[in-house]
Scaffold this active site. Structure first.
Site, PDB file in Angstrom:
ATOM      1  N   SER A 242      84.401  44.547  17.588  1.00  0.00           N
ATOM      2  CA  SER A 242      84.295  45.218  16.299  1.00  0.00           C
ATOM      3  C   SER A 242      84.122  46.714  16.474  1.00  0.00           C
ATOM      4  O   SER A 242      83.333  47.180  17.283  1.00  0.00           O
ATOM      5  CB  SER A 242      83.092  44.639  15.549  1.00  0.00           C
ATOM      6  OG  SER A 242      82.397  45.669  14.857  1.00  0.00           O
ATOM      7  N   LYS A 243      84.874  47.449  15.682  1.00  0.00           N
ATOM      8  CA  LYS A 243      84.789  48.900  15.800  1.00  0.00           C
ATOM      9  C   LYS A 243      83.430  49.418  15.359  1.00  0.00           C
ATOM     10  O   LYS A 243      83.012  50.495  15.725  1.00  0.00           O
ATOM     11  CB  LYS A 243      85.885  49.543  14.963  1.00  0.00           C
ATOM     12  CG  LYS A 243      85.729  49.277  13.477  1.00  0.00           C
ATOM     13  CD  LYS A 243      86.874  49.880  12.689  1.00  0.00           C
ATOM     14  CE  LYS A 243      86.705  49.539  11.217  1.00  0.00           C
ATOM     15  NZ  LYS A 243      87.854  49.941  10.424  1.00  0.00           N
ATOM     16  N   ARG A 244      82.731  48.621  14.561  1.00  0.00           N
ATOM     17  CA  ARG A 244      81.440  49.075  14.076  1.00  0.00           C
ATOM     18  C   ARG A 244      80.382  49.053  15.174  1.00  0.00           C
ATOM     19  O   ARG A 244      79.667  50.018  15.381  1.00  0.00           O
ATOM     20  CB  ARG A 244      80.950  48.171  12.927  1.00  0.00           C
ATOM     21  CG  ARG A 244      81.861  48.125  11.749  1.00  0.00           C
ATOM     22  CD  ARG A 244      81.533  49.157  10.709  1.00  0.00           C
ATOM     23  NE  ARG A 244      80.112  49.350  10.472  1.00  0.00           N
ATOM     24  CZ  ARG A 244      79.641  49.991   9.432  1.00  0.00           C
ATOM     25  NH1 ARG A 244      80.486  50.442   8.530  1.00  0.00           N
ATOM     26  NH2 ARG A 244      78.358  50.175   9.280  1.00  0.00           N
TER      27      ARG A 244
END
Length: 520
Positions: A242-244
């Site tokens: 996940s980019k988060r």
RNA sequence: GGCCCCAUCGUCUAGUGGCCUAGGACACCACCCUCUCAAGGUGGAGACACGGGUUCGAAUCCCGUUGGGGCUGCCA
């Protein structure tokens, strides 16, 4: 563009420029590239930039530069999907004319209201028989055949069957008139003569939709491309990267000082392994041995520790000139911790071999040699206080000052002189050198001390020893008044840097906005 | 919920019915080497999710269970 008359494979990497280049995308790109190189095929790069809301031109540059950095050179492209919308619309017209599509004016709310509680979720086919004309405000849906199955022949997974009954009448053209992913993606693959679609497993469920479109356009006997769905890259929670939360931007690894060769090597090991069992593989070996059918089925954790280790292997294998060159972004770049005019590459080169085997990412290099290029040594307060709290430190510094004043200034002599100091204060050399190391280099870890002092020079070494001695005399509580620069303030990209127990923690790579996967 | 995928040490993996008392690598632990830290060397701990089959024989084949994941957007 066009088919593949020679019969050689044509593969494509089709990222969408909606964020930093993602490690998962990089792996997909690499596997496509490896396959193309190993089969003598063609590697096409197609930027899927039709989502005007989310695309940004600088993300395209990011993709291009990251691929160039990794050495994943396309044979064709970059093509822009946005340049091909006329083709997409033409395909839509043909599908419409063939009766494969129908117009739909249902709102999302209406569909939800009707289908709430349905056993099979998704669109209920409400407009399928209404005979609506195409027009503004009306989406176009694909009339999925009732009954039967679509089977995806997947090179890595074998045959995967999808019951048509579970596939809803998906939207192919938005009510705004814009064609959607499955349509554009399929039409482009067709037009570009793509023979092998190699992409992430997250796209597997949309594959039957693409196949349906392909066949609606070319007939039931259409020559479909072969598919190969690669296992996902996951985080420690076993969820898709996940980019988060996850450090997924390739660029951030580059900035930390990972070498592209090592990065490629590591990426290749995610979901594939060399028949020999060896893990340190250059790109030539990768190209020679890579087989799509040998790709694993299960998700792989992107393990930065292992990547870091592998990078260290590559760093250590660099010859000195290559190492010095590779270090330039950190030694002469704007992020260097010293004033640019103080840096001297010849001096750095003297220490380089010693530094090389002590770092695993290039970002850790400045901290190894900053004591040479800073006027005052850096100050690691934890290191200083452990020296300050040791009653023997003063004696060591006094003895060292005396011993170094007249000895020949080279590493062996300094070694010998320091050994004598150790004997004089009744300590082993390993313990006795600590105050000297901290006084001279500011740190308790670093390149071998005697070589470090040899490079620093007698003058500066003695000055630092005297300063430390004075500071010691001033008491242990004067830390705040120290002249040095606190290490904590200028910590560079530091993942994987090693400076022992008291060290400041390494920085984490900045996670920026990144697309969920990219590389349709 | 529905559809789909997956399942060997903590992690990446080897293993395609007997060579497996399951091999390697990262990480971890110990020791050696040693001017710090590394690197290097030696050793150690550590896995076939579970249950049924098939078979003389299963980590390997089949079924089920459980667990994990993906998709389920008028994003790509």
């Amino acid at each position: 563009m066009g088919g593949s008359p020679s019969g050689t494979p044509r593969v494509r990497f089709a990222p969408s420029p909606t964020g930093y280049f993602h490690v998962g995308s990089a792996r997909t790109a690499l596997f496509n590239w490896l396959f193309a190189r190993q089969t003598g095929g063609t590697f096409v790069l197609r930027i899927e930039d039709t989502d005007t809301e989310r695309n940004r031109e600088d993300w395209v540059d990011g993709i291009l530069s990251a691929m160039a950095w990794l050495g994943l050179d396309p044979d064709e492209g970059p093509y822009r999907q946005s340049d091909r919308v006329a083709d997409h619309h033409a395909a839509v017209d043909r599908l419409w004319a063939a009766g494969a599509l129908y117009a739909c004016d249902c709102t999302r709310e209406q569909v939800e209201a009707r289908t709430a509680g349905n056993a099979t979720p998704g669109y209920d086919g409400h407009c399928r028989a209404r005979g609506l004309e195409r027009g503004p405000g009306r989406a176009l849906r694909f009339a999925v055949p009732q009954g039967g199955t679509v089977v995806v022949h997947d090179i890595v997974r074998g045959d995967v069957e999808f019951p048509l009954g579970a596939i809803e009448d998906f939207v192919v053209v938005k009510s705004s008139g814009q064609p959607l992913f499955v349509l554009a993606n399929t039409v482009d693959d067709m037009a570009m003569g793509i023979t092998h679609v190699i992409r992430g497993e997250d796209l597997l469920p949309s594959t039957p939709k693409g196949m349906l479109i392909w066949q609606a356009l070319q007939g039931p006997d259409a020559a479909l491309p072969a598919f190969a769905h690669l296992p996902m890259l996951v985080n420690e929670q076993r969820k898709k990267l996940s980019k988060r939360r996850d450090p997924v931007a390739v660029e951030s690894y580059r900035e930390q000082g990972f070498l592209p060769e090592a990065f490629v090597n590591y990426l290749a090991l995610l979901g594939w392994s060399h028949p020999s069992g060896r893990e340190l593989l250059d790109v030539g070996e990768l190209v020679a041995a890579f087989r799509l059918e040998d790709v694993n089925h299960s998700p792989a954790f992107f393990d930065v520790q292992k990547l870091t280790h592998l990078n260290g292997e590559y760093v250590r294998r660099l010859d000195v000139d290559a190492f010095v060159g590779a270090c330039r972004p950190w030694t002469t770049g704007p992020g260097a911790p010293w004033p640019a005019e103080r840096f001297d590459e010849a001096t750095f080169r003297e220490l380089a071999p010693l530094v090389q085997e002590r770092v695993d990412v290039l970002g850790a290099v400045p901290a190894m040699v900053d004591f040479v290029f800073l006027d005052e040594p850096p100050t690691d307060e934890a290191a200083w206080s452990s020296v300050a709290s040791d009653p023997v430190s003063a004696d060591v510094l006094d003895a060292a000052l005396a011993a170094y004043a007249g000895c020949a200034w080279d590493a062996p002599m300094l070694h010998q002189a320091t050994a004598a100091v150790a004997e004089q204060v009744g300590r082993k050399l390993g313990k006795a050198q600590a105050p000297v190391r901290v006084a001279v280099t500011g740190r308790r870890v670093g390149p071998p001390l005697f070589e470090s002092m040899a490079v620093l020079g007698r003058e500066r070494t003695l000055r630092r020893l005297r300063a430390a001695r004075e500071r010691l005399a001033g008491g242990v509580a004067d830390a705040a008044g120290a002249a040095g620069r606190d290490i904590g303030e200028r910590r560079g990209a530091g993942a994987g840097h090693r400076d022992g127990a008291g060290a400041v923690s390494g920085g984490r790579p900045a996670a920026g906005p990144v697309p969920p996967d990219g590389g349709a």
